[in-house]
Scaffold this active site. Structure first.
Site, short mmCIF file in Angstrom:
data_model
loop_
_atom_site.label_atom_id
_atom_site.label_comp_id
_atom_site.label_asym_id
_atom_site.label_seq_id
_atom_site.Cartn_x
_atom_site.Cartn_y
_atom_site.Cartn_z
N ASP A 103 27.55 25.52 -6.49
CA ASP A 103 26.53 26.11 -5.51
C ASP A 103 25.28 25.14 -5.64
O ASP A 103 24.83 24.73 -4.56
CB ASP A 103 26.24 27.41 -5.76
CG ASP A 103 25.92 27.81 -7.17
OD1 ASP A 103 27.13 27.89 -7.80
OD2 ASP A 103 24.93 28.11 -7.62
N ASP A 114 37.40 20.74 -0.56
CA ASP A 114 37.47 21.38 0.86
C ASP A 114 36.00 21.53 1.47
O ASP A 114 35.84 20.90 2.68
CB ASP A 114 38.50 22.36 1.09
CG ASP A 114 39.07 22.59 2.41
OD1 ASP A 114 38.73 21.72 3.15
OD2 ASP A 114 39.56 23.68 2.77
N TYR A 137 44.86 26.74 -3.91
CA TYR A 137 45.66 26.07 -2.95
C TYR A 137 47.07 26.13 -3.19
O TYR A 137 47.91 25.78 -2.34
CB TYR A 137 44.98 24.70 -2.72
CG TYR A 137 44.11 24.68 -1.46
CD1 TYR A 137 42.90 25.18 -1.69
CD2 TYR A 137 44.39 23.98 -0.21
CE1 TYR A 137 41.97 25.07 -0.70
CE2 TYR A 137 43.62 23.97 0.75
CZ TYR A 137 42.33 24.31 0.53
OH TYR A 137 41.32 24.31 1.55
N LYS A 189 32.75 25.25 -10.83
CA LYS A 189 31.97 26.34 -11.14
C LYS A 189 32.25 26.96 -12.50
O LYS A 189 32.71 28.03 -12.29
CB LYS A 189 32.51 27.36 -9.74
CG LYS A 189 31.62 28.59 -9.77
CD LYS A 189 30.29 28.51 -8.83
CE LYS A 189 29.49 29.78 -8.99
NZ LYS A 189 28.48 29.71 -8.88
#
Ligand code: NAP
Length: 439
Positions: free
Chosen positions: A305, A329, A162, A229
Site C-alpha cells: 500500500d 497486476d 491467480y 504485503k
C-alpha cells in the site's frame, strides 16, 4: 521441427536456437506473431510496418525478421474450428521458435474457458511478466513529475491467488475444504464462504527475483524493490520478500547491497551506532539518503500500500519492482496511468528463454477495424522484443522516432483528446509518421 497442421513456416527464415544457455539469433529469425482480436486487426499491421522499417534502417538490409502467422482467439476459431481458441500449432510454434509477439486477445465468454493470456503463460511457463513504464515527453499525464517515472515491473506470473485454485460458495467441494480448515486446522471460516488459495513458493519467487536481478545488472539499473504485503500475509508475501533477499545475497553478493547494509555503512561513516531504524536515521541525517552504493544495486522492500503512494510522490526512488502476481497486476496499471495510460504501456511474458511480447491493453472491441487506436503499446512491446534479440539499435530507433512523433504533437485520438494544438492521425497514419521520423 514440430509438424504444424495449419501454420506455414516461412522459407526465408532461420529458427532462433539456444546454445550454451544463450539465445542464438540469426540475421533472419523466424518470429511467430498472433495478430490479436478486436483492435489487433489495426494494431498489428501498424506495428509490423514500424518494426520492419527499423530493422531495415538499423542494419542496412542485412537483417530481416521472417514473420510467421500463428493463431489464437477469434482468428483461431475461424481457422481451426469451433472452440479452438488456442490450437496446439500455436503452442508448438512458440515453443519451437522461442520468441513471439501478440496483439490483445478476447477472453472467451462461457463456461470452461479461461483467459487465453493466462493459459499461454501457464502452458509455456512464462513466469515473469515484465512491464517497463516510462514517460514520453509530451504525453499528457496526471502526474506532476512524469519524467521521474522510469521503472520496470517484474510480476510473478504463475502463483498467488491467480493460480486458479478456488472453490465456489455452496458447492460440496468448498464445504469439504472449509470443514478441513475448521476441524483439522482449528480455524473458524464462515460456512457460507467461497475459498481461494494463495500459494507462493521458494521456486516461483527465486526464479522471478533472479531474472529481475540479472536484468538490473545487464541494464545498469540502480535498485530493486520487493513490493509485498508481508506485514499481514507473512507466510506468502512476507516469505516472498525474505526469499528475495536470500537469493540476492546468495547468488549476487558482489553486485548488490541491501538498503539496511547501506544504512549501516552510512551510520558507520557518521560514527553512529546502528540502533535506529532507517527512516529514523534519515531524520537524523537531515533527510539525507544513505550512502553511495558504489555501483552496487540496492535491494530494498516496501509494503504494497505504501508503494502506491510512493510511486506518485517519490517516483524517482523506484527503479525495478519485483512482486507477486496480484500486486504486480495493480501496480502495473497504476504506474501506466501516471505516464499517459495503457495505450503506451508495453509488456512481455518471459520464461527461462521463451519470450512472448504483448500489448498490455485489451481488444477494445468498440474500436476494432476503425484504424483509430494507438499502436504504441504493441510497438513498444516490439522494442522490448528487439532488445531481447540483442537488436538494440533497431529498438532505439523506434523509441526515438516515437518520441519525435509525439513531441511534434502528431498523435492518435486517445492522446489528441488530452493535448492542445495536436494533429490527430489514424493508427496506420501514426505508424507512417513514426517511420518518417526514423533517422
Ligand atoms: P480494453 O480493451 O483495454 O479497453 C478499454 C479502453 O482502454 C478502451 O475503450 C480505450 O479507452 C482504451 N484503450 C485500450 N487500448 C487502447 C489503444 N491501443 N489505444 C487507445 N486506447 C486504448 O479493456 P476491456 O474493454 O476491459 O477489455 C476488452 C477485452 O480485452 C476483454 O475480452 C478482455 O478480456 C480482453 N483483454 C485482453 C488483454 C490481453 O490480451 N492482454 C488484456 C486486457 C483485456 P477509451 O474508450 O476511453 O477510448
Amino acid at each position: 521441427m514440430a509438424n504444424f497442421d495449419r501454420v506455414i513456416v516461412p522459407e526465408n527464415g532461420t529458427p532462433i536456437t539456444i546454445e550454451n544457455n544463450e539465445l542464438k539469433v540469426p540475421d533472419n529469425p523466424i518470429i511467430p506473431f498472433i495478430r490479436g482480436d478486436g483492435i489487433g486487426i489495426d494494431l498489428w499491421p501498424a506495428s509490423q510496418l514500424v518494426l520492419d522499417a527499423a530493422v531495415e534502417k538499423a542494419y542496412g538490409g542485412n537483417r530481416k525478421i521472417a514473420w510467421m502467422k500463428i493463431y489464437a482467439g477469434d482468428e483461431a476459431v475461424d481457422k481451426y474450428g469451433d472452440g479452438q481458441y488456442l490450437p496446439e500449432d500455436t503452442i508448438n510454434a512458440i515453443k519451437e521458435f522461442i520468441i513471439a509477439i501478440k496483439g490483445p486477445l478476447t477472453t472467451p465468454v462461457g463456461g470452461g474457458h479461461r483467459s487465453l493470456n493466462v493459459s499461454l503463460r501457464r502452458i509455456l511457463d512464462l513466469y515473469a511478466c515484465v512491464r517497463p513504464v516510462k514517460w514520453f515527453k509530451g504525453v499528457p499525464s496526471p502526474s506532476v513529475h512524469p519524467h521521474w517515472m522510469d521503472i520496470v515491473i517484474f510480476r510473478e506470473n504463475t502463483e498467488d491467488v491467480y493460480s486458479g485454485i478456488e472453490w465456489e460458495q455452496g458447492t460440496d467441494a468448498v464445504a469439504k475444504v472449509i470443514e478441513f480448515i475448521n476441524k483439522e486446522m482449528g480455524k473458524n471460516i464462515r460456512l457460507d464462504s467461497g475459498i481461494g488459495v494463495k500459494p507462493i513458493s521458494i521456486t516461483g519467487t527465486k526464479r522471478l527475483v533472479r531474472k529481475a536481478i540479472k536484468y538490473a545488472i545487464a541494464e545498469g539499473r540502480k535498485s530493486i524493490t520487493f513490493m509485498h504485503k508481508g506485514n499481514i500475509m507473512k507466510y506468502t508475501e512476507g516469505a516472498f520478500k525474505d526469499w528475495g533477499y536470500e537469493l540476492a545475497i546468495d547468488e549476487f553478493r558482489d553486485y548488490i547491497i541491501t538498503e539496511a547494509e547501506l544504512w549501516d555503512e552510512a551510520m558507520a561513516e557518521d560514527g553512529v551506532t546502528p540502533i535506529t531504524k532507517p527512516g529514523a536515521f534519515a531524520e537524523l541525517r537531515g533527510g539525507k539518503p544513505a550512502g553511495d552504493p558504489n555501483g552496487r544495486i540496492i535491494i530494498k522492500d516496501r509494503i504494497a500500500d505504501s508503494i502506491f503512494q510512493q510511486i506518485q510522490t517519490r517516483t524517482n526512488e523506484y527503479d525495478i519492482i519485483a512482486t507477486p502476481n496480484l500486486n504486480g497486476d495493480y501496480i502495473s496499471d497504476a504506474a501506466a496511468a501516471m505516464v499517459g495510460g495503457l495505450g503506451m504501456a508495453p509488456g512481455a511474458n518471459i520464461g527461462d528463454f521463451i519470450g512472448l511480447f504483448e500489448a498490455t491493453h485489451g481488444t477494445a472491441p468498440k474500436y476494432a477495424g476503425q484504424d483509430k487506436v494507438n499502436p504504441g503499446s504493441l510497438m513498444l512491446s516490439g522494442v522490448m522484443m528487439l532488445n531481447y534479440l540483442g537488436w538494440r539499435e533497431a529498438g532505439e530507433m523506434i523509441e526515438k522516432a516515437i518520441k519525435r512523433t509525439i513531441e511534434v504533437k502528431t498523435v492518435t485520438y486517445d492522446l489528441h483528446r488530452q493535448m492542445e494544438g495536436a494533429t490527430k492521425v489514424s493508427c496506420s497514419g501514426y505508424a507512417a509518421e513514426i517511420v518518417k521520423n526514423m533517422v
